[in-house]
Enzyme design. Sequence first.
Site, PDB file in Angstrom:
ATOM      1  N   ARG A   1      28.920  35.072  44.805  1.00 41.49           N
ATOM      2  CA  ARG A   1      30.111  34.412  44.300  1.00 41.49           C
ATOM      3  C   ARG A   1      29.949  32.924  44.582  1.00 41.49           C
ATOM      4  NH1 ARG A   1      34.461  35.635  48.198  1.00 41.49           N
ATOM      5  NH2 ARG A   1      34.331  33.475  48.839  1.00 41.49           N
TER       6      ARG A   1
ATOM      7  N   HIS B   1      36.891  32.765  46.680  1.00 36.21           N
ATOM      8  CA  HIS B   1      37.326  34.126  46.334  1.00 36.21           C
ATOM      9  C   HIS B   1      38.362  34.066  45.218  1.00 36.21           C
ATOM     10  CE1 HIS B   1      38.880  38.151  46.580  1.00 36.21           C
ATOM     11  NE2 HIS B   1      40.064  37.674  46.827  1.00 36.21           N
TER      12      HIS B   1
ATOM     13  N   TYR C   1      34.207  29.791  56.124  1.00 40.93           N
ATOM     14  CA  TYR C   1      33.433  30.952  56.550  1.00 40.93           C
ATOM     15  C   TYR C   1      32.010  31.027  56.006  1.00 40.93           C
ATOM     16  CZ  TYR C   1      35.219  32.672  52.057  1.00 40.93           C
ATOM     17  OH  TYR C   1      35.546  32.799  50.736  1.00 40.93           O
TER      18      TYR C   1
HETATM   19  C1  LIG Z   1      43.831  47.629  49.249  1.00 42.75           C
HETATM   20  C2  LIG Z   1      43.688  46.148  49.278  1.00 42.75           C
HETATM   21  N1  LIG Z   1      43.546  45.511  50.447  1.00 42.75           N
HETATM   22  C3  LIG Z   1      43.442  44.167  50.485  1.00 42.75           C
HETATM   23  C4  LIG Z   1      43.472  43.448  49.348  1.00 42.75           C
HETATM   24  C5  LIG Z   1      43.374  41.938  49.412  1.00 42.75           C
HETATM   25  N2  LIG Z   1      42.108  41.519  48.847  1.00 42.75           N
HETATM   26  C6  LIG Z   1      42.029  41.101  47.565  1.00 42.75           C
HETATM   27  S1  LIG Z   1      40.480  40.814  47.109  1.00 42.75           S
HETATM   28  C7  LIG Z   1      39.862  41.200  48.626  1.00 42.75           C
HETATM   29  C8  LIG Z   1      38.392  41.151  48.864  1.00 42.75           C
HETATM   30  C9  LIG Z   1      37.646  42.027  47.921  1.00 42.75           C
HETATM   31  O1  LIG Z   1      36.296  41.933  48.128  1.00 42.75           O
HETATM   32  P1  LIG Z   1      35.258  42.712  47.248  1.00 42.75           P
HETATM   33  O2  LIG Z   1      35.652  44.144  47.106  1.00 42.75           O
HETATM   34  O3  LIG Z   1      33.927  42.434  47.792  1.00 42.75           O
HETATM   35  O4  LIG Z   1      35.392  42.083  45.790  1.00 42.75           O
HETATM   36  P2  LIG Z   1      35.231  40.560  45.330  1.00 42.75           P
HETATM   37  O5  LIG Z   1      36.590  39.948  45.359  1.00 42.75           O
HETATM   38  O6  LIG Z   1      34.280  39.881  46.245  1.00 42.75           O
HETATM   39  O7  LIG Z   1      34.741  40.627  43.937  1.00 42.75           O
HETATM   40  C10 LIG Z   1      40.890  41.539  49.483  1.00 42.75           C
HETATM   41  C11 LIG Z   1      40.731  41.888  50.897  1.00 42.75           C
HETATM   42  C12 LIG Z   1      43.627  44.139  48.141  1.00 42.75           C
HETATM   43  N3  LIG Z   1      43.686  43.502  46.964  1.00 42.75           N
HETATM   44  N4  LIG Z   1      43.737  45.475  48.120  1.00 42.75           N
END
Ligand SMILES: Cc1ncc(C[n+]2csc(CCOP(=O)(O)OP(=O)(O)O)c2C)c(N)n1
Lengths: 326, 369
Positions: free
Chosen positions: B263, B267, B276
């Site tokens: 990425r 985020h 981080y």
């Molecule tokens: C069940 C849940 N917990 C927490 C969140 C908050 N949250 C949104 S995106 C994220 C990180 C997601 O990381 P990843 O699965 O690696 O996907 P990326 O965003 O890097 O594509 C978090 C913790 C959420 N959306 N849903």
Amino acid sequence: MAAEVLTLGKALNAGLRRSLERDAKVVIMGEDVGKLGGVFRITDGLQKDFGEDRVIDTPLAESGIIGTAIGLALRGYRPVCEIQFDGFVYPAYDQIVSQVAKMHYRSRGMVRLPIVIRIPFGGGIGAVEHHSESPEAYFAHTPGLKVVTCSNPSDGYTMIQQAIASDDPIVFLEPKRRYWEKGEVDTEAEAYPLHAARVARPGTDATVVAYGPMVRTALDAATAAAEDGRQLEVIDLRSLSPLDLGPVYESVRRTGRCVVVHEAPSNVGLGAEVAARVTEECFYSLESPVLRVTGFDTPYPAARVEEEYLPDLDRVLDAVDRTYGW
Amino acid sequence: MEREDALVQLLTPDGERIDRAVGPDGVEYSVELTDEEYRGLYRDLVTVRRLDAEATALQRQGELGIWASLLGQEAAQVGSGRALRPQDMVFPTYREHGVLYCRGIDPIMPLSLFRGVDQGAWDPNEFRFGMYTIVIGAQTLHATGYAMGIAKDGKVGGDDGEAVIAYFGDGATSQGDVNEAFIWSAVYTAPVVFFCQNNQYAISEPIERQTRVPLYRRAAGFGFPGVRVDGNDVLATYAVTRHALDHARGGQGPTLIEAYTYRMGAHTTSDDPSRYRPAAEAEAWRARDPIARLAAFLGKQRIADESFFADVDEQAKDQAVRLRERVLTMPDPAPESIFQNVYPHGSPLLDDERERFEAYRKSFEGSAH
Ligand SMILES: Cc1ncc(C[n+]2csc(CCOP(=O)(O)OP(=O)(O)O)c2C)c(N)n1
């Protein structure tokens, strides 16, 4: 000088810090609570100062966060879990209502789970779906859990410490739209009891009962009403389970009018509970039925219409007016 | 990295073609595309990056509440998106704007979600592209159930076979739902492809916070193939996804694809990656940019010349400008819309509430409310 002006977010951070200092068994755990300091920065700087063993970045798994917190608590720790947003607590719901809430009872008192589950809750920040929910009734409906919510920096500072020190599992709801609002925090004042409601503004003409994010709204309504010569008494419930309705009964007996305000939908919500109990206890003092001002019985809507969804000062004043119509 | 953890790659970061690559699943991957198809992939990559940049800018100007950028992940999305057949069904998360684009959906759609005008309501049936899913991992189970339905309908095996693809991130692999989806899909031989974009972070948490083994290797424990592909290589992601979809379509069950990528941005627009992650890390990944590498290949092979590149840039820019104009003139929803579509046939509770709401709003008529 023990009094400082802090935002609610900074006050919570200071309260968490005090708890970590005071008791080596306190651990903070959750997604992004470490280096990032949480998405709202409530745990900012804590990992730096207390280490990765005390402030734990967890895998992205809410059921895992609560489930392992149970194990840690069984082992003598006092976990403080952060759920990133209200809408993400549901994957952990089973662990909370089936396990956290019941272990003390099932073990006939031999097991204590001093777990705090911190959840930023409620709307008003223009977020996308699942980021603005008010899940308090689900938890307040569950025997064995306690549910509290702070509405201002001073309470944020003391209540988080009291919750962590408590032997009960506590769902600690933080009104996220108020994180940036400032207030005086007296770090040496004697703590007000955790499960007690408080009169946030005294008044004589009608009682407005609120909690969390809606306390500010109720206070603003009271200020507006005062300009029109009506003195509203605002009560901040603070504890949603158990409810401390003594101050509400006392107030309603004086004012004869009661309006309950919350962001959550009205159907089977906390407002219904408050209204039923106030009606029962204060029946002969009431000039009119207890009214509720709440979010609608719809899923939380898209951000561009949330202003319509959320109770505002006008809706509170309108309800107060209506209590005069009977 | 152990040898078997090597990525399936068909195009090096310098733009050299690799004829065939053997995956950890033992499958030999290759692609043969026409020049026109190569150029098409390039056009897709540039366009989705340009539209994404526009959305980021719109957020910075206060026109969107938040934006989840796909910067750096274009090849993973376009490669897999172009491998889909029209009859396949997609279950995305909230960052799959590139796949959405490949599905032929108006790119304005996710912007209305992030602007807060609606909740991302394109028609999943029409486009065979589900709604964005914000609760992490939930859609992997929906994908599995949908795939079970396909199998029940007898739509696997034959030429008109259908398959399902579920997108999620590295963080999502920690969720119970995702692990349950793996179990269910394996047990029921569901025609589903799990496409994990391992962009190395779940908000602030590095991949080490989610797993101690390379993610693709998890599949073995559930009983289906796993493959790790260079997520910045559009040809490899295309080849690997096409194969996995055919495998599913043919009735052989699920595959886990780990698209190894990065990425490049935050985020979301509310995030601050400098807290981080080291700047040098992003720099190192820049050298593996998916667009630059395809451009190098197209140039070297004389599949495209300067005027083609300029033309693609120009057209992408035009699309972005049009998108911007449309976002700026997007109307807010009517207040009554709050009450719509809670139930297919309404509810007396809501009818009553809506009436009172309308009366209340009318009481302000003529005033400034
Ligand atoms: C069940 C849940 N917990 C927490 C969140 C908050 N949250 C949104 S995106 C994220 C990180 C997601 O990381 P990843 O699965 O690696 O996907 P990326 O965003 O890097 O594509 C978090 C913790 C959420 N959306 N849903």
